[in-house]
Design a protein around this motif. Sequence first.
Motif, short mmCIF file in Angstrom:
data_model
loop_
_atom_site.label_atom_id
_atom_site.label_comp_id
_atom_site.label_asym_id
_atom_site.label_seq_id
_atom_site.Cartn_x
_atom_site.Cartn_y
_atom_site.Cartn_z
N ALA A 266 44.39 44.26 39.84
CA ALA A 266 45.79 44.09 40.35
C ALA A 266 46.44 42.91 39.88
O ALA A 266 47.73 42.58 40.42
N GLY A 267 45.40 41.92 39.63
CA GLY A 267 46.21 40.43 39.50
C GLY A 267 46.06 39.71 40.60
O GLY A 267 46.77 38.55 40.58
N ALA A 268 45.48 39.90 41.59
CA ALA A 268 45.08 39.25 42.75
C ALA A 268 44.18 37.86 42.67
O ALA A 268 43.08 38.41 41.88
N ARG A 269 44.32 36.96 43.28
CA ARG A 269 43.13 35.92 43.40
C ARG A 269 42.13 36.17 44.50
O ARG A 269 42.73 36.41 45.88
N VAL A 270 41.01 36.59 44.28
CA VAL A 270 40.11 37.18 45.19
C VAL A 270 38.92 36.35 45.68
O VAL A 270 38.33 35.69 44.98
N VAL A 271 38.93 36.18 47.09
CA VAL A 271 37.76 35.45 47.79
C VAL A 271 36.91 36.37 48.44
O VAL A 271 37.53 37.22 49.20
N GLY A 272 35.62 36.42 48.23
CA GLY A 272 34.72 37.33 48.87
C GLY A 272 33.79 36.86 49.73
O GLY A 272 33.00 35.86 49.30
N THR A 273 33.35 37.24 50.88
CA THR A 273 32.21 36.91 51.58
C THR A 273 31.10 37.67 51.18
O THR A 273 31.29 38.74 51.26
N ALA A 274 29.85 36.98 51.29
CA ALA A 274 28.83 37.53 50.97
C ALA A 274 27.64 36.52 51.26
O ALA A 274 27.72 35.12 51.41
N SER A 275 26.33 37.09 51.22
CA SER A 275 25.20 36.03 51.32
C SER A 275 25.12 35.30 50.01
O SER A 275 25.48 35.59 49.06
N GLU A 276 24.37 34.22 50.24
CA GLU A 276 24.13 33.45 48.96
C GLU A 276 24.01 34.07 48.09
O GLU A 276 24.11 33.76 46.58
N ARG A 277 22.82 34.80 48.01
CA ARG A 277 21.87 35.57 47.11
C ARG A 277 23.01 36.51 46.02
O ARG A 277 22.88 36.76 44.74
N ASN A 278 24.12 36.81 46.57
CA ASN A 278 24.95 37.58 45.85
C ASN A 278 26.45 36.90 45.38
O ASN A 278 27.27 37.56 44.83
N HIS A 279 26.46 35.57 45.51
CA HIS A 279 27.49 34.83 44.98
C HIS A 279 27.65 34.84 43.54
O HIS A 279 28.85 34.80 43.02
N GLU A 280 26.61 34.86 42.73
CA GLU A 280 26.70 35.16 41.26
C GLU A 280 27.30 36.40 40.92
O GLU A 280 28.17 36.36 40.04
#
Length: 307
Positions: free
Chosen positions: A169-183
Amino acid sequence: MKAMTYERFGNADVLELKEVPDAHPGSDSVLVQVKAASINPVDYKVRQGHLKGLIDTVFPVIPAWDVSGVVVKPGLDTPEFEVGDEILAYARKDFISNGTLAELVEVPVRTAVHKPKELSFEEAAALPLTGLTALQTVRRAGVSAGQRVLIHAAAGGVGSFATQLAVLAGARVVGTASERNHEYLRSLGAEPVTYGDDLVESARALAPEGFDVILDFAGHSAMQTVPDLLRDGGIVASITDHRARDVYGGQYVWVRPDRANLAELAGLAARGSLKIEIAEVFDLAEAAEAYRKLETGHVRGKIVVRV
């Protein structure tokens, strides 16, 4: 036919693989030979008795609503489908009893669409409930180009799709997750932050003016951070916490079957614009173990049961 069933509320130990009477189609449904089904947290919440009073349960129960398979018998008035058609569906009905962890399932036409040839049965089964939840939440929150969007549990089954849809949709997305899922989140186009005591500080560092939209797919303490992270006039939507609506004036989303939405999602996935993350595939006889893994709360993407 064989089906995974339970006859009382409880943990995964109540699940048993049994021979049950064959399913049959109603006038506006089709009988489907199940190739794959996927499981979701709502399934075990139902099994544990947490949805009493919200949706009726009729024992014995065959769990799950997501399905992909082949039409083997159309109902009396189902011109949309013929024998041999490959379909996927969010086959939710008005009460809980005859679900999709079975060799055959009755699927209401209003919940089903044709499966694109580009998708495997496992991929197709992983899409309906979580994909629809993500799409309807993103749409209800009005996510649009240029917005700053925070997504809680962005690497989970719903969050993975919502992250991609918000990016599309063209948004800038910040997502919360455990470090193992950051990549993994970076591969979906999001900027990751870690759960924990410093979540507010870390998220604020990425969006000092606050977020235009917060999407909560995690529950627990996520709603407590809204006052610190949502900008004035921003929108919060949740699938787990009614405070999003009742306290913050946002949206509480309970996913609905929607053929147009599901066809849109299937098309995006077929074109490669929407990635379907499958954590693991189990056989039908292993469905209890599949639920035990899901109930750990540490699954990235979807767990699929192959029938």
